[in-house]
Write a protein that holds these residues in place. Sequence first.
Motif, short mmCIF file in Angstrom:
data_model
loop_
_atom_site.label_atom_id
_atom_site.label_comp_id
_atom_site.label_asym_id
_atom_site.label_seq_id
_atom_site.Cartn_x
_atom_site.Cartn_y
_atom_site.Cartn_z
N HIS A 1 0.82 -1.22 0.00
CA HIS A 1 0.00 0.00 0.00
C HIS A 1 0.85 1.26 0.00
N GLN A 2 1.93 1.22 0.74
CA GLN A 2 2.80 2.41 0.82
C GLN A 2 3.27 2.82 -0.57
N PHE A 3 3.72 1.85 -1.35
CA PHE A 3 4.22 2.20 -2.69
C PHE A 3 3.08 2.52 -3.65
N LYS A 4 1.98 1.80 -3.50
CA LYS A 4 0.87 2.04 -4.41
C LYS A 4 0.26 3.43 -4.16
N ASP A 5 0.06 3.73 -2.89
CA ASP A 5 -0.61 4.99 -2.56
C ASP A 5 0.30 6.20 -2.71
N LEU A 6 1.56 6.05 -2.34
CA LEU A 6 2.41 7.23 -2.27
C LEU A 6 3.32 7.39 -3.48
N ALA A 7 3.61 6.32 -4.20
CA ALA A 7 4.57 6.43 -5.30
C ALA A 7 4.05 5.88 -6.62
N ASP A 8 2.79 5.45 -6.64
CA ASP A 8 2.22 4.86 -7.85
C ASP A 8 3.02 3.66 -8.35
N VAL A 9 3.62 2.93 -7.44
CA VAL A 9 4.40 1.76 -7.86
C VAL A 9 3.69 0.52 -7.33
N ASP A 10 3.42 -0.44 -8.23
CA ASP A 10 2.84 -1.71 -7.82
C ASP A 10 3.98 -2.69 -7.62
N ILE A 11 4.33 -2.94 -6.36
CA ILE A 11 5.54 -3.72 -6.09
C ILE A 11 5.40 -5.18 -6.49
N THR A 12 4.18 -5.62 -6.78
CA THR A 12 4.03 -7.00 -7.24
C THR A 12 4.40 -7.10 -8.72
N ARG A 13 4.55 -5.95 -9.38
CA ARG A 13 4.83 -5.98 -10.82
C ARG A 13 6.09 -5.23 -11.23
N GLU A 14 6.52 -4.29 -10.41
CA GLU A 14 7.70 -3.51 -10.80
C GLU A 14 8.60 -3.28 -9.58
N PRO A 15 9.86 -2.96 -9.83
CA PRO A 15 10.78 -2.78 -8.71
C PRO A 15 10.56 -1.46 -7.98
N MET A 16 10.99 -1.43 -6.73
CA MET A 16 10.97 -0.19 -5.95
C MET A 16 12.30 0.51 -6.14
N GLU A 17 12.31 1.80 -5.91
CA GLU A 17 13.59 2.52 -5.87
C GLU A 17 13.89 2.84 -4.42
N VAL A 18 15.07 2.44 -3.96
CA VAL A 18 15.40 2.64 -2.54
C VAL A 18 16.82 3.17 -2.37
N GLY A 19 17.05 3.82 -1.25
CA GLY A 19 18.37 4.30 -0.90
C GLY A 19 18.48 4.43 0.60
N PRO A 20 19.69 4.60 1.13
CA PRO A 20 19.88 4.64 2.58
C PRO A 20 19.15 5.82 3.23
N THR A 21 18.69 5.57 4.45
CA THR A 21 17.97 6.60 5.20
C THR A 21 18.38 6.52 6.67
N THR A 22 18.54 7.66 7.30
CA THR A 22 18.93 7.69 8.72
C THR A 22 17.85 7.02 9.54
N HIS A 23 18.24 6.05 10.35
CA HIS A 23 17.20 5.18 10.90
C HIS A 23 17.28 5.01 12.40
N TYR A 24 18.47 4.85 12.94
CA TYR A 24 18.55 4.38 14.33
C TYR A 24 19.91 4.73 14.89
N ILE A 25 19.95 5.11 16.16
CA ILE A 25 21.26 5.33 16.78
C ILE A 25 21.57 4.21 17.76
N MET A 26 22.70 3.53 17.48
CA MET A 26 23.11 2.43 18.36
C MET A 26 23.58 2.99 19.69
N GLY A 27 24.25 4.13 19.61
CA GLY A 27 24.74 4.75 20.83
C GLY A 27 23.59 5.35 21.62
N GLY A 28 23.91 5.84 22.82
CA GLY A 28 22.87 6.44 23.65
C GLY A 28 23.36 6.61 25.07
#
Lengths: 259, 254, 613
Positions: free
Chosen positions: C360-387
């Motif tokens: 749904h995320q790709f269909k609704d937000l990017a017009d991409v049907d992941i069951t039929r075509e590839p997604m485009e992805v790249g690194p994103t800041t996600h989590y800090i191991m330190g703390g």
Amino acid sequence: MAGILSVTDPDRLGKTDRVDAWWVEPLLTVLGLTAFIVYSTWAAFQGDHYRFGPYLSPFYSPNIKEWFGWNLDFSFAFSILWVPAGFRATCYYYRKAYYRSYFMDPPGCAVGEPHGRSYLGETEFPFILQNLHRCFFYLAAIVLAFLWYDAYEAFFFKDAATGPATFGMGVGTIVLLVNVVTLTGFSFGCNSLRHLIGGKLDCFTCGATARIRHKLWGGVSLLNLRHTEWAWVSLFAVGFADLYVRLCSMGIWHDIRIF
Amino acid sequence: MAEVRKFKVYRGDKNGGQLTEYNVQVEPGMVVLDGIHQIQRTQAADLACRWNCKAAKCGSCSAEVNGKPRLLCKTRLDDFDPAEIITVRPVKTFPLIRDLVCDVSWNFEVNKKIPPLTPKKTADWVMHQEDMDRVQEFRKCIECFLCQNVCHVLRNHDLKDRFYGPRFMVRIACLEMHPMDGLDRTKLLKDEAGLGFCNITKCCTEVCPEEIHITDNAIIPLKERVADRHYDPLRAFWRKIMGADHPCTCADGG
Amino acid sequence: MSAESKYETHEYDVLVIGAGGAGLRAAIEASAMGARTALVCKSLLGKAHTVMAEGGIAAAMANVDPQDGWETHFKDTMRGGVFVNNWRMAQLHAQQAPDRVRELERWGAVFDRTHDGKILQRAFGGHTYRRLVHVGDRTGLEMIRTLQEKGVHQGIDVFMECAVTRLLKDGDRIAGAFAYWRETGRYVIFKSKAVVLCTGGIGKAYKITSNSWEYTGDGQALAYHAGAELLDMEFLQFHPTGMVWPPGVSGLLVTESVRGDGGQLRNNKGERFMFKHIPDRYKPQISETEAEANQWIAEIRAGKQPTARKPAELLPRDIVARGIYMEVKEGRGSPHGGVFLDISHMPAEYVKKKLPSMYHQFKDLADVDITREPMEVGPTTHYIMGGIRVNPDTQESAVPGLFAAGEAAGGLHGANRLGGNSLSDLLVFGKLAGEHAAQHAKTAGPPKVDDAQADGAAREMNEFFTRADGENPYQIHAELQDMMQSLVGIFRVEDELRKSLEKLATLKNRAARVCIKEGNKMFNPGWHLCKDLQNMILIAEAVARAAQFRKESRGAHSRLDHPGFNPEFAKVNTVAFKGRDGAMQLEGRPLPEMPAELKQLIETEKNHKERHG
């Protein structure tokens, strides 16, 4: 928090910020349902032209007059029609349809209706009776059996000279068959049946009967997904079946024998 | 390149307010929430709006866009006619705090009244996917409260004191249909939760961003369970002659 | 007039700040132990960032792969963290996670099941066996909803949309917290014998991030100012797969389950490039050919014990993120600056069932049907191991009575976190923090709130309105994000780190004079950002300083000028703290000594040629 709404101005009927044509759906519903109610009431009052050859109008099935040889001076359709009428009137889909389009409660989603805390929903008479839907299902299932019998009978044409019946098929046979198939699709997608047949179980996998009921529940659920569509198609089909038999019987239409 | 879209956003608080116009620079694939953020960044730093995940997973950014209850993060600008003005208002059913933010605390109060999962004594926690499938649909709920907002029993009739609303029917359905739960909530449903107030007009289902079949899979099955206990004349008769009062939710239907 | 009569005041035994998985779990435990417990959160209850967690909870339950056990989970965690993890935390985590999951199920969580009715577990990067307990791709939602229900019915008092700006101290010990209600802007004091920080991470300091507005390093900043230490802040995880298009959703997470369920990473030449990046220490368990990788997927789908090794896409996140980064940098990226992630070779029904929210995320937000075509992805800041540095057994920080758990605390994940270890972290250490906070509250006397501290905190918040001229916080925030993204990103060099510290110093000065001209204290996001911004800048400084200190590449921390491990740095954690002069100090602290039997576990791991998994 009761009695506190974020917007202080009272709701007017139809007041909304929606810019789309939200009123089309209730309008079409009113037109469709009203047309059917008017026609079926009229047809039921006729007490005539409900049989043509092997075809019997679904409004007059079972044909109790013929069976018992009663000489009824009222149209016996009414002694039957309350069953399907009750089944449809208490059906969860039709409830939605007429609450919205006739009672305007609400006329559409996020569309205003006269503001009032006197609303009772289905908690009091008469609408509390909607809970009897399952009873109407039982009765409708019996009527449905007769309609299947009628569809079967519609394959056997009697010669004019009261000779033996011959197997055949006319357009009317198809009409009656389509009628009973759509009615079956509608009836067996019933939400009450869905509950009774398996939905009421808390565990679908506890024991062999539960597993079988889970499968049946799955089947009813599949039909139920399109309950709205079945409701309309079967409504049209049953009305048309009566019309077809009626017009043939009146000699206005001519049934075509396919073989 | 720099296409501009006209937004009208409700600005105000419980004492009143008005729609304020803003121009928003359009980027490809933009959603209404992006527009609101742009307005905050460049034109109205104090524009109040809830949001978190921006991926339709948390249910924070509920509002009404051109009159329809929606998640702002899931409502794309290119879904609208190019000339259409985007009008964003707060949800109507709950008291306004400020701008697009409403006081939804009533929902949290209701939730407290629902008895939580109460495992059966015999619970062995062996559960099968067939049973999970039905419950997991309800667990998808992200508590955006759009169903509560659009439900006319709450929205137009303001019966928050008599009806829990669709979200909590989903919650109760989820508990009632849990294979390990041993509690029967039908009496609660009939009385305090006000299930009978629902007239199944399905607006909750229409607005659910998680596409939960709220009416068909939660509310109607609950109505049928209540009917089992309270409104079925055949069952009542059966109970009378059998002299037993089987709860309808026991293992094999009772 | 005393602070307690001037401000709305609540008194509790345990105050938990943050209502994500860790906060809720801590509050449940504290309250179960009889402590009067308050839970304070910036958003509404149930909206915390935990809902975004998709893949699952890592717990060695051995439901699917019977060979699994806590020892293997421990080894995987240490290896994933490149051996600078706190060994004790890694041990407790691996040992206790299965119980925490079972407990969650008793509280109402409904996980996906195996054919014989047990909890199903899926494969994930860096885990030797199939280990992740999950519900499709919305495990975080399931977890937070379960904890939320358990919490409210247990009688925890929840203060929603209430933001803490300062911890109050009574001498050396903790005395409570100062906060404001977002709705009204009114100030409130929580007097409390123990405080548990469960405030999550710092992602909002970066431009491309999977994190929400709440992730502004509040807990780390509060603890730092209160005198606690920050551990290993250079280890910041860039999740390899975030969305790159359209712009509004860039950074939005694409779950690792896509790869766990058969997704393939390709560059614009169609190559599965991750096979080029397999480090030696992963050779025993990662396929070196596409054919073997495909065989693994086929076996997993058929529900068999895999005989092939795992696809290279399932290497730990740091390795995959760098692999993607290099492809893009060297011109083999996708049209919008990412790479292709493709699951369309799997049956559409399978994809929709296993990855419904991605579909749904790709269909609704990017017009991409992941069951039929590839997604485009790249690194994103996600989590800090330190703390926040904590005692591994009690989760207590250097400040008596101040505890931390979840992403806000450091130590468990070392230099890189394995997917799925975050949700189990929240449960295991949330519980321990709640337990020990309640324990602490039992023996501690009632704290005293210092009026001057409270007034100072109020003054700080008022000044954002009263200053005559100053900058808009949004502008400074955007500059901070741009700067951190380009200078303290996936690859770091001395020069850029130095520049980032200079820039941070000027941003800090500007942020100190920030002001808000519009609106009043009622639900004013501009005003809220003024304070959050200062937290972000402080934490960004800790990240940059720690990154500058560690002159080696390890896990998520990659120095272009110091590629490879450095034995000197293999022995230390970095620790940042507030010096006597108020400036940030940084030092290397020797790793705690690991007991011999655990050492041996890791040694066998290093030598053992495991055929599969």
